[in-house]
Design a protein around this motif. Sequence first.
Motif, mmCIF file in Angstrom:
data_model
loop_
_atom_site.group_PDB
_atom_site.id
_atom_site.type_symbol
_atom_site.label_atom_id
_atom_site.label_comp_id
_atom_site.label_asym_id
_atom_site.label_seq_id
_atom_site.Cartn_x
_atom_site.Cartn_y
_atom_site.Cartn_z
ATOM 1 N N HIS A 46 16.998 106.912 30.678
ATOM 2 C CA HIS A 46 16.719 105.674 29.950
ATOM 3 C C HIS A 46 15.238 105.358 30.006
ATOM 4 C CE1 HIS A 46 17.074 101.031 29.619
ATOM 5 N NE2 HIS A 46 16.938 101.568 28.426
ATOM 6 N N CYS A 79 22.073 103.872 38.072
ATOM 7 C CA CYS A 79 20.617 103.769 38.079
ATOM 8 C C CYS A 79 20.185 102.443 38.709
ATOM 9 C CB CYS A 79 20.081 103.871 36.655
ATOM 10 S SG CYS A 79 18.293 103.679 36.584
ATOM 11 N N HIS A 82 18.629 99.607 35.407
ATOM 12 C CA HIS A 82 19.453 98.846 34.454
ATOM 13 C C HIS A 82 20.932 99.168 34.574
ATOM 14 C CE1 HIS A 82 15.404 99.634 32.671
ATOM 15 N NE2 HIS A 82 15.384 98.312 32.789
HETATM 16 S S1 FES Z 1 15.896 103.315 33.780
HETATM 17 FE FE1 FES Z 1 17.826 103.875 34.380
HETATM 18 S S2 FES Z 1 19.092 102.520 33.391
HETATM 19 FE FE2 FES Z 1 17.143 101.950 32.709
#
Ligand code: FES
Lengths: 138, 360
Positions: A46, A79, A82
């Motif tokens: 992400h 993660c 987020h």
């Molecule tokens: S950086 Fe991993 S969910 Fe946004």
Amino acid sequence: MASRHVVAAADEIPPGGRKIVNVRGRQIGVFNLGGEFFALINVCPHQGAKLCEGAILSHLVSDGPGDYRLERQGEMIRCPWHCWEFDIRTGQSWCEPNDVKAKTYNVTVEPGGTLAKGPFKAETLSVAVERDYVIVEM
Amino acid sequence: MSASEAMAPAASTVGAIDCDLHPAVPNAKALMPYMDPYWREHMLRRGLDSENYDLMAFPPAAPINVRPDWKPASGLPGSSLAVLQAQALDPLGVSLAICNVLHGAQAVMSEDLSAALCRGVNNWVAGELLDRDPRLRASILVPQHSGELAAEEIERLAGDRRFVQVLMLAMAELPPGRRQMWPIYRAAEKHGLPIGLHAGSTFRHPPSAAGWGSTLLEDYVSYAQGMSAALNSLLVEGVFQKFPDLKVVLIESGVTWLPASMWRVNKTWRGVRSEVPWLNRLPADIIRERVRLTAQPLDAMDGEALGRVLDQLGSDDMLLFASDYPHWHYDGADPVPPGIPPAMLKKMMVDNPRATYSRL
Ligand code: FES
């Protein structure tokens, strides 16, 4: 061609445990799921957070509203930024398994005795014949 | 020839299906012959027969709720079938039109009186509208604060195939996804009736999430946010999973807010979906499959920007043609807003309404 890297002694990472290692300048998370080892890149697809340092959780499943179950306990990584969830075995995200994936690496466990035959790279470990080692291919 | 006359209409309405037409019950007295004897006497004893039961959300005389040239000489806008035929059905040339009667029956506090009034309105619709013009279809008004009584009313009327939808107001005592409301969805799904969520409120809470406003302007603008909240409730509580054949039509709350709302629910779901493990697909994909919107008003910006926003809906199946007569969303003879992408326009007049309303 992929080269093979000795990243840990197998008993350093107990079932349910993980170790973040460096291979060719890249951070990799190595996980032990009930005796099987898996490796993911420590970069969230992400926005690049250190994915492998997040909480290790279960698959939440439900047959419909009000139905709550856990499956495959300890096989998902969330993660730390987020909270997107990834399957430790495949790197696939829970939400978009076909489109959003964390890179995975092949992992094997081999006895120290056979490692002497190479080819492998043990950048930070010295190998003892009587122990088993975790090998990451990159 | 003036500029507006020279402009070709965006699409012909001849043969189209009007998915939001607002006839009005002239007054409570007109309902009396259509009510059960007990409740007719109840109304008389309490003097309730001299009320009009206008919905606070749609004050009938407010200019926004009746186009100036459609204002009748006497009586409520939409209360005369002959006028409605002359002003809407005949000039537009529609093949079918779905009557959504906005009425306080759905908002009164007593669940039993609400149910009795809804029965009265529905009977009135059948007797005064559906029996008199074969182009007309209608939504079933339900006492929406009681899931049980609402389901009973759906069961009572389900045999009459001219009723094609169940009508609810977007904002009521509970967000519509809550389980107390599920008997409504169970009955609607069983009988192939979509749920039509209409703009507006039964005023059990402020229509704005920021509190009570001072003006109709604030309330009216807030109806789009209320609709967005109602949709999120249905989605997140799992109504679309629980009732896999149920469709929901968002009526008269604008359209252009939806792409941004879909983006936001997708994004948030990725991080907090563990609250609702049954929500196991991208929320926007569920919306695209199961939710439809009437296209009047669109809340349209100028043509080119509108095309871009509507492309972001990601589906040509979602828009349904609606005149929204007699509400004042357009002037002149053409109820189809300009700037709708051609592929979408082609489907919204007939194909999408037919695919949405299985009883048409
Ligand atoms: S950086 Fe991993 S969910 Fe946004």
